[in-house]
Design a protein around this motif. Structure first.
Motif, mmCIF file in Angstrom:
data_model
loop_
_atom_site.group_PDB
_atom_site.id
_atom_site.type_symbol
_atom_site.label_atom_id
_atom_site.label_comp_id
_atom_site.label_asym_id
_atom_site.label_seq_id
_atom_site.Cartn_x
_atom_site.Cartn_y
_atom_site.Cartn_z
ATOM 1 N N LYS A 51 -12.850 -7.284 -6.280
ATOM 2 C CA LYS A 51 -12.606 -8.706 -5.761
ATOM 3 C C LYS A 51 -11.190 -8.998 -6.616
ATOM 4 O O LYS A 51 -11.119 -8.950 -7.904
ATOM 5 C CB LYS A 51 -13.903 -9.398 -6.254
ATOM 6 N N ASP A 57 -10.698 4.086 -3.209
ATOM 7 C CA ASP A 57 -11.493 5.399 -2.385
ATOM 8 C C ASP A 57 -12.191 6.388 -3.388
ATOM 9 O O ASP A 57 -11.493 6.979 -4.182
ATOM 10 C CB ASP A 57 -10.413 6.129 -1.570
ATOM 11 N N SER A 85 -6.223 0.549 -2.526
ATOM 12 C CA SER A 85 -5.146 -0.016 -1.449
ATOM 13 C C SER A 85 -5.780 -1.404 -1.349
ATOM 14 O O SER A 85 -6.691 -1.718 -1.677
ATOM 15 C CB SER A 85 -5.636 0.618 -0.005
ATOM 16 N N THR A 126 -16.770 7.044 0.725
ATOM 17 C CA THR A 126 -17.184 5.809 0.470
ATOM 18 C C THR A 126 -15.971 4.897 -0.366
ATOM 19 O O THR A 126 -15.056 5.675 -0.856
ATOM 20 C CB THR A 126 -18.395 5.423 -0.347
ATOM 21 N N PHE A 127 -15.939 3.636 -0.267
ATOM 22 C CA PHE A 127 -15.044 2.685 -1.011
ATOM 23 C C PHE A 127 -15.779 1.804 -1.824
ATOM 24 O O PHE A 127 -17.010 1.223 -1.206
ATOM 25 C CB PHE A 127 -14.304 1.954 0.084
ATOM 26 N N GLU A 128 -15.372 1.605 -2.883
ATOM 27 C CA GLU A 128 -15.598 0.461 -3.746
ATOM 28 C C GLU A 128 -14.669 -0.843 -3.614
ATOM 29 O O GLU A 128 -13.415 -0.473 -3.761
ATOM 30 C CB GLU A 128 -15.493 0.695 -5.174
ATOM 31 N N GLU A 129 -15.382 -2.015 -3.493
ATOM 32 C CA GLU A 129 -14.571 -3.046 -3.192
ATOM 33 C C GLU A 129 -14.207 -3.738 -4.331
ATOM 34 O O GLU A 129 -15.356 -3.939 -5.094
ATOM 35 C CB GLU A 129 -15.197 -4.050 -2.200
ATOM 36 N N GLU A 156 -5.564 6.351 -4.697
ATOM 37 C CA GLU A 156 -7.124 5.774 -4.213
ATOM 38 C C GLU A 156 -7.063 4.424 -4.073
ATOM 39 O O GLU A 156 -8.198 3.860 -3.565
ATOM 40 C CB GLU A 156 -8.097 6.275 -5.578
ATOM 41 N N SER A 196 -9.531 -8.755 -1.680
ATOM 42 C CA SER A 196 -9.991 -7.373 -2.020
ATOM 43 C C SER A 196 -9.025 -6.286 -2.306
ATOM 44 O O SER A 196 -7.904 -6.228 -1.463
ATOM 45 C CB SER A 196 -11.287 -6.908 -1.463
ATOM 46 N N ASP A 201 -6.608 -4.596 0.382
ATOM 47 C CA ASP A 201 -7.160 -5.040 1.831
ATOM 48 C C ASP A 201 -6.944 -6.244 2.247
ATOM 49 O O ASP A 201 -6.555 -6.570 3.307
ATOM 50 C CB ASP A 201 -8.757 -4.864 1.554
ATOM 51 N N LYS A 223 -9.394 -2.085 -2.495
ATOM 52 C CA LYS A 223 -10.343 -0.849 -2.427
ATOM 53 C C LYS A 223 -10.124 0.251 -3.076
ATOM 54 O O LYS A 223 -8.953 0.807 -3.243
ATOM 55 C CB LYS A 223 -10.657 -0.700 -0.699
ATOM 56 N N ASN A 228 0.818 -1.342 -0.081
ATOM 57 C CA ASN A 228 0.088 0.109 -0.022
ATOM 58 C C ASN A 228 0.801 1.282 0.172
ATOM 59 O O ASN A 228 0.395 2.155 -0.647
ATOM 60 C CB ASN A 228 -0.793 -0.059 1.169
#
Length: 158
Positions: free
Chosen positions: A68, A58, A45, A63-66, A43, A54, A47, A56, A34
């Motif tokens: 896969k 930012d 990182s 909010t964060f979009e995950e 944006e 996942s 996880d 993420k 990271n």
């Protein structure tokens, strides 16, 4: 050099290549650690670094979009969802460093596609610059230059 964009069985594939004079391990660190990842794509990182784990994104609004992780082979392959698409980093050792191959599997060409392609192009150039301890003066100016070229590149698929 522009990405090689091809019609695929389902959708399209954009393929970028960068020959880097750095080891697979050093390049992998920029994709998965990271602290280094943030230097070229602030944006993103990691996880949970495992297949099924996942990454993420930012959204800069709290909010964060995950996304896969769909394929992972340590020091070789990192693939994850990117909205409706997939992105994939592949690393291949070479005599004087490694080959970084980046692919975006695009379900459908949209008006946003050239923006993404120009963005990935600049990101890959920034990774190379960071590894070489060079500075990219203006990412936005670089993006604008490549964006125009990608607009023309995707027109033939519209």
């Amino acid at each position: 050099m522009l990405a090689d964009i091809q019609k695929a069985e389902k959708g399209f594939t954009a393929r970028f290549e960068r020959h880097l004079k750095h080891s697979v391990e050093n390049v992998w660190a920029y994709l998965t650690e990271n602290e280094k990842l943030a230097r070229w794509f602030s944006e993103l990182s990691v996880d949970d670094l495992r297949e099924g784990g996942s990454i993420k994104f930012d959204m800069q609004n709290g909010t964060f979009e995950e996304m896969k992780i769909t394929a992972l082979d340590m020091q070789a392959v990192l693939e994850f969802t990117w909205g409706e698409d997939l992105v994939r980093f592949e690393l291949y050792p070479e005599a004087e460093g490694c080959l970084l191959v980046f692919k975006e599997y695009i379900n459908q060409m949209t008006s946003h596609t050239p923006k993404d392609l120009a963005g990935w192009h600049v990101c890959l150039d920034v990774i190379a610059a960071l590894l070489d301890e060079r500075e990219v003066v203006s990412r936005m100016e670089e993006w604008k230059k490549w964006y125009e070229q990608y607009v023309h590149a995707v027109e033939k698929f519209a």
